[in-house]
Design an enzyme around this catalytic site. Sequence first.
Site, PDB file in Angstrom:
ATOM      1  N   LYS A  27       0.843  -1.189   0.000  1.00 38.63           N
ATOM      2  CA  LYS A  27       0.000   0.000   0.000  1.00 38.63           C
ATOM      3  C   LYS A  27       0.881   1.244   0.000  1.00 38.63           C
ATOM      4  O   LYS A  27       1.990   1.237   0.539  1.00 38.63           O
ATOM      5  CB  LYS A  27      -0.956   0.014   1.190  1.00 38.63           C
ATOM      6  CG  LYS A  27      -0.310   0.143   2.552  1.00 38.63           C
ATOM      7  CD  LYS A  27      -1.350   0.059   3.656  1.00 38.63           C
ATOM      8  CE  LYS A  27      -0.752   0.344   5.037  1.00 38.63           C
ATOM      9  NZ  LYS A  27      -0.337   1.737   5.223  1.00 38.63           N
ATOM     10  N   LYS A  70      -0.087  -0.012   9.845  1.00 42.38           N
ATOM     11  CA  LYS A  70       1.167   0.489   9.299  1.00 42.38           C
ATOM     12  C   LYS A  70       1.010   1.968   8.947  1.00 42.38           C
ATOM     13  O   LYS A  70      -0.102   2.448   8.705  1.00 42.38           O
ATOM     14  CB  LYS A  70       1.559  -0.301   8.046  1.00 42.38           C
ATOM     15  CG  LYS A  70       1.753  -1.793   8.304  1.00 42.38           C
ATOM     16  CD  LYS A  70       2.947  -2.059   9.194  1.00 42.38           C
ATOM     17  CE  LYS A  70       3.172  -3.551   9.417  1.00 42.38           C
ATOM     18  NZ  LYS A  70       2.200  -4.172  10.302  1.00 42.38           N
ATOM     19  N   ASP A  71       2.143   2.664   8.894  1.00 41.52           N
ATOM     20  CA  ASP A  71       2.114   4.091   8.605  1.00 41.52           C
ATOM     21  C   ASP A  71       1.346   4.388   7.332  1.00 41.52           C
ATOM     22  O   ASP A  71       1.530   3.712   6.307  1.00 41.52           O
ATOM     23  CB  ASP A  71       3.542   4.619   8.455  1.00 41.52           C
ATOM     24  CG  ASP A  71       4.331   4.521   9.738  1.00 41.52           C
ATOM     25  OD1 ASP A  71       4.457   5.544  10.428  1.00 41.52           O
ATOM     26  OD2 ASP A  71       4.820   3.414  10.037  1.00 41.52           O
ATOM     27  N   ARG A  72       0.527   5.422   7.402  1.00 44.16           N
ATOM     28  CA  ARG A  72      -0.210   5.833   6.213  1.00 44.16           C
ATOM     29  C   ARG A  72       0.704   6.531   5.220  1.00 44.16           C
ATOM     30  O   ARG A  72       0.632   6.270   4.012  1.00 44.16           O
ATOM     31  CB  ARG A  72      -1.355   6.760   6.613  1.00 44.16           C
ATOM     32  CG  ARG A  72      -2.139   7.296   5.422  1.00 44.16           C
ATOM     33  CD  ARG A  72      -3.282   8.192   5.851  1.00 44.16           C
ATOM     34  NE  ARG A  72      -4.011   8.663   4.696  1.00 44.16           N
ATOM     35  CZ  ARG A  72      -5.070   9.481   4.762  1.00 44.16           C
ATOM     36  NH1 ARG A  72      -5.498   9.908   5.940  1.00 44.16           N
ATOM     37  NH2 ARG A  72      -5.682   9.865   3.668  1.00 44.16           N
ATOM     38  N   GLN A  80       1.624   8.413  15.624  1.00 40.11           N
ATOM     39  CA  GLN A  80       0.582   7.744  14.838  1.00 40.11           C
ATOM     40  C   GLN A  80      -0.501   7.159  15.743  1.00 40.11           C
ATOM     41  O   GLN A  80      -1.659   7.038  15.347  1.00 40.11           O
ATOM     42  CB  GLN A  80       1.177   6.622  13.982  1.00 40.11           C
ATOM     43  CG  GLN A  80       2.301   7.061  13.058  1.00 40.11           C
ATOM     44  CD  GLN A  80       3.665   6.811  13.656  1.00 40.11           C
ATOM     45  OE1 GLN A  80       3.951   7.238  14.775  1.00 40.11           O
ATOM     46  NE2 GLN A  80       4.527   6.120  12.926  1.00 40.11           N
TER      47      GLN A  80
END
Length: 340
Positions: A47, A76-78, A161
């Site tokens: 992604k 997970k980090d955007r 986050q």
Amino acid sequence: MLNLPHAHGPPTASGRLRAVPEDFQVREEIDFTLDGAGEHVWLWVRKRGANTDWVARRLARRAGVAPVAVSYAGLKDRHAVAEQWFSVHLPGRAEPDWTADPDPDFIVLKTVRHSRKLRRGAARGNAFRIVARELDGDPAALTERFQHLVEVGVPNYFGEQRFGREGGNRERAEALLSGRERVRDRHQRGLYLSAARAELFNALLARRVKAGTWNVALPGEALMLAGSHSHFTVEEVDETLRQRVAAFDLHPTGPLWGAGELHSRGPVRELEEEVAATLLVFRDGLAAAGLTQERRALRLTVWDATLEFPEPGVAVVAFTLPAGAYATVVLREWIEALEG
């Protein structure tokens, strides 16, 4: 970045992170083998600039199942390029064409059948490759500081986050736990409760960083075995325990708040109760919400670390962290981050 004390003094250099999503790459790691058959289809997905839960909902729509049928090990980090596993429960059903209706924000790279669903927290860890640009520090000094962080570890803070965009999950958590707001969506409620827990944990860890005790065992400590969630409480700290902590075999811990008795004792418990009393809405609300007391290591160790300077003003760092840890809390001890 979060306004929390540094364990190794404020960074003396700065650099720009996430100039593009490809500058922040993360790859999930699991330590078990998929058996190739079963009711669950596991999807290896890449992604870019997308939220993990949003991708899960898109996969559910593509498979024609409810969102609850799609699982993942962790968020997970955007603002990154991330590769991670998802599982979709498809008992007695053929798989859809995962490449149909392509989405610009993610792609399914491979699929494997497995007998069990992917559960939260199932990943061993995450491997990161991060590019820092516009560095204004001396490469030799940056290398020395980075090596020091690898050798001694960093405070295992929850990263920004965890608290949502502009820290909004803290406010929503306070509204939820004070009874001013009702949250029906189970996923959103979980995010807010997690933010409240993280706020309490970070506050306690910050106090121990200021005191210089975040990486040593104190009397009454609940010590966690490295690579596990198992912990035990010690009334006194002898030389053997001090050596095991120094060797990263054991880590001091802090509370993930909930109902029940704290696992710590003596001065450690007194400090934890004192800090929690400054955040009464979170302390009492988490217990009332049905969560139970858990522990999290105060110290984060960095594995397989490398640092390169491919061109002037640019550094590439790579390292692996255990599941639940944040790359940003490693980076904040190394440089002052200029985002975007």
